[in-house]
Each structure stands twice: as C-alpha cells, then as structure tokens.
Design a protein around this motif. Sequence first.
Motif, PDB file in Angstrom:
ATOM      1  N   ASP A   9       0.824  -1.205   0.000  1.00 47.98           N
ATOM      2  CA  ASP A   9       0.000   0.000   0.000  1.00 47.98           C
ATOM      3  C   ASP A   9       0.861   1.259   0.000  1.00 47.98           C
ATOM      4  O   ASP A   9       0.585   2.212  -0.728  1.00 47.98           O
ATOM      5  N   TRP A  10       1.896   1.256   0.825  1.00 49.96           N
ATOM      6  CA  TRP A  10       2.782   2.411   0.886  1.00 49.96           C
ATOM      7  C   TRP A  10       3.523   2.626  -0.435  1.00 49.96           C
ATOM      8  O   TRP A  10       3.686   3.767  -0.892  1.00 49.96           O
ATOM      9  N   SER A  13       1.048   3.874  -3.096  1.00 50.55           N
ATOM     10  CA  SER A  13       0.698   5.263  -2.788  1.00 50.55           C
ATOM     11  C   SER A  13       1.841   6.210  -3.110  1.00 50.55           C
ATOM     12  O   SER A  13       1.616   7.315  -3.610  1.00 50.55           O
ATOM     13  N   ILE A  17       1.380   9.274  -5.744  1.00 46.83           N
ATOM     14  CA  ILE A  17       1.575  10.654  -5.277  1.00 46.83           C
ATOM     15  C   ILE A  17       2.751  11.309  -5.989  1.00 46.83           C
ATOM     16  O   ILE A  17       2.689  12.490  -6.350  1.00 46.83           O
ATOM     17  N   GLY A  57       2.453   2.741 -10.346  1.00 46.26           N
ATOM     18  CA  GLY A  57       1.546   2.422  -9.251  1.00 46.26           C
ATOM     19  C   GLY A  57       0.413   1.510  -9.683  1.00 46.26           C
ATOM     20  O   GLY A  57       0.027   0.584  -8.966  1.00 46.26           O
ATOM     21  N   TYR A  61      -0.355  -2.282  -8.322  1.00 39.43           N
ATOM     22  CA  TYR A  61      -1.631  -2.628  -7.698  1.00 39.43           C
ATOM     23  C   TYR A  61      -2.293  -3.818  -8.375  1.00 39.43           C
ATOM     24  O   TYR A  61      -2.685  -4.776  -7.722  1.00 39.43           O
TER      25      TYR A  61
END
Length: 90
Positions: A9-10, A13, A17, A57, A61
């Motif tokens: 998740d980090w 993210s 970002i 990202g 995912y």
Amino acid sequence: MSELPQWADWLISFFIILGACFAFIGSLGLLRLPDFMTRLHAPTKNTTLGVGGVIIGSILYFSLTDTLSLHELLIAIFLFLTAPISAHLL
C-alpha cells in the motif's frame, strides 16, 4: 480480491503521489512560464514522468491483487515515445 500487505500500500501510494506531483508541477510550468519554448518544455518532461509514476503504481496494484498486468506498459511505451518527439518537432 486479497488484502494487500502494508508495504505494498505504501509503495503504490508513493508512486501515485509522486506521479501526481510531477503532473502538477508540469501544469504549473505550462501556466507560469513566459514564452512558448519554456511552456512546452515543462509539460513534456514533468507530465511524462507524472504519468509514468501513476502507471507504475497501477502496474503494482493490479499485479499484486490479480494477475500480472502489462496493459499499462503499452500506454507507457506509447507516451514515452510520442510526447518528447512531438515536443521536439514543435
């Protein structure tokens, strides 16, 4: 779907970002810079990197939740080939 580990998740993210920040800086450069050539330079460099971060990202995912997803690589290849070349031609 399975639950992602916290490190995933980090990492996802972070890339999303990072890509959003690059895209935002490229958009600000398009708005704020004085002449055509510098206005053209900011979005082609920064927005290309921004979309690249979002694509990384997305690949992470969908590869971690389902099967290996490589559709995004086609988008990245097309973008990295066409955006700098079209900016150079202008």
